[in-house]
Design a protein around this motif. Sequence first.
Motif, PDB file in Angstrom:
ATOM      1  N   MET A 139       0.581  -1.289  -0.001  1.00 39.88           N
ATOM      2  CA  MET A 139      -0.568  -0.156  -0.382  1.00 39.88           C
ATOM      3  C   MET A 139       0.648   1.463   0.129  1.00 39.88           C
ATOM      4  N   THR A 172       2.265   1.716  -3.558  1.00 37.92           N
ATOM      5  CA  THR A 172       1.236   2.335  -4.667  1.00 37.92           C
ATOM      6  C   THR A 172       0.329   3.873  -4.098  1.00 37.92           C
ATOM      7  N   GLN A 178      -0.526   8.635  -5.214  1.00 37.83           N
ATOM      8  CA  GLN A 178      -1.385   9.685  -4.126  1.00 37.83           C
ATOM      9  C   GLN A 178      -0.058  11.081  -3.860  1.00 37.83           C
ATOM     10  N   LEU A 208      -4.783   2.754 -11.171  1.00 38.37           N
ATOM     11  CA  LEU A 208      -4.218   1.692  -9.754  1.00 38.37           C
ATOM     12  C   LEU A 208      -5.155   0.727  -9.305  1.00 38.37           C
ATOM     13  N   THR A 266      -3.804  -3.092  -9.931  1.00 34.73           N
ATOM     14  CA  THR A 266      -4.073  -3.738  -8.748  1.00 34.73           C
ATOM     15  C   THR A 266      -4.989  -5.149  -8.357  1.00 34.73           C
ATOM     16  N   CYS A 298      -6.663   2.129  -3.113  1.00 28.68           N
ATOM     17  CA  CYS A 298      -6.210   2.701  -3.906  1.00 28.68           C
ATOM     18  C   CYS A 298      -7.074   4.115  -4.194  1.00 28.68           C
ATOM     19  N   THR A 337      -5.926   7.520  -3.154  1.00 36.29           N
ATOM     20  CA  THR A 337      -5.733   8.349  -4.235  1.00 36.29           C
ATOM     21  C   THR A 337      -6.703   9.176  -4.639  1.00 36.29           C
TER      22      THR A 337
END
Length: 431
Positions: A55, A58, A62, A98, A102, A132, A136
């Motif tokens: 996380m 990813t 963000q 995203l 994922t 996500c 984001t």
Amino acid sequence: MMSTRPRLPSWLTGSGVIAIGMGVMNLGTYGFTLLAARLLGPKEYGALAALMGLMLVTAVVQLGLQATAARRVSTHPHRLEETEAEVVRASWKAAWALVGITVVTSPLVVLLLEPGGPLGGYAAALLLAASCLPLTLMGAQAGLLQGERRWYSLATVYAAVGLGRVLLGLGGMVWREDVTGAMVGVTLGNVVPTLIGWVALRRRVPAPSAAPEHESPEPATGVLTEVAHNSHALLAFFALTNTDVILARILFDKHDSGLYAGGLILAKAVLFLPQFVVVIAFPNMNDPAVRRRMEISALGVVLAMGLVATAGAGMLRSLAVVFVGGPEYADLEPAIWAFAAIGTLWAMEQLMVYSTVARQSRRSVGVIWLGLVALVVLAQPAHTVAHLLEVVAAVHVVVLGVLVVLSQTAHRRHRPTAVDPGADAPAPPAP
């Protein structure tokens, strides 16, 4: 018509509010980690820790969105509504992309992590994908609030991240004492700051009707292109500051690699300690008229905080060892101050990375990747914790020094000439 923006007497007031908000965020995140380790047990927590690490990867998107939004708003405050619309559209596109990536890679996540602990099938991996989306979107919202210097609203978003994580994460683990229950709580917790950010942005702040005097021209790139560059810069920084623990695992035995990993807890704490300074300083770094002064001031504050932390770790070595893990890490006492010093270098580098983002400099990002290559090569002969610390410190000192030199060179290039002090021509692009 009166502005709804809170009146801030100085940037220190803003930094105090952000420091509190980020403190709540960090305490909530740390509290969730402690609770998860105790409630889930080693096997389930190992799988959860791996998912939380993914996380974090990813979350680079963000942070890229946040930096892009903050830079564009602070550079062009008179285009607030247009910028907000562009950033929000880009955030939805990036978020769904995203999520799709994922979801598609979830079988690989299960394949890689299942041997280390139960993942509950695909449920936990798919919950990672679901997280996500709000994360984001929150990045874009936080960037817009940061660019508008709405510190109270931004601090509330940060606090909600920590409170949502610990409260809803705990609820998920009470519901199901496994990694799936924890990930349900984490995913729901990520929604909370996104909702708060959405409500905050609905309260419009009137923007200036004219462009500011020192406004720099907007790059011809689109929002998503800039997000990709900013995410790339932050990814390079994350890679540089997380590779040493992998090298320690490869080069040392389990005991020494564990000691090194424990020492890095203190290094990461010192890295995060002055993070509020970066949040406050970044919008001003986008203004060429004050960028150099703000950068030097912020570096001074970060260095001062790091020196205090390093001195404290040196004088209170036993207490510092308790902080990183307790008596099992007692062998770290002679070198514990060095980990605080490494964290100080990281914090100053982080500030310079955001300066790189503000200047949209490609060359500086290359310096960070070269530093990573140098670290991997130079660390190979290291067979002790002290030796690896020396290599890590040397590489980061050089990288930090080069970033500062490149930034100062860019400042001189942007400085108005004495021949025509009132010239309106835009400054040449930063390296």
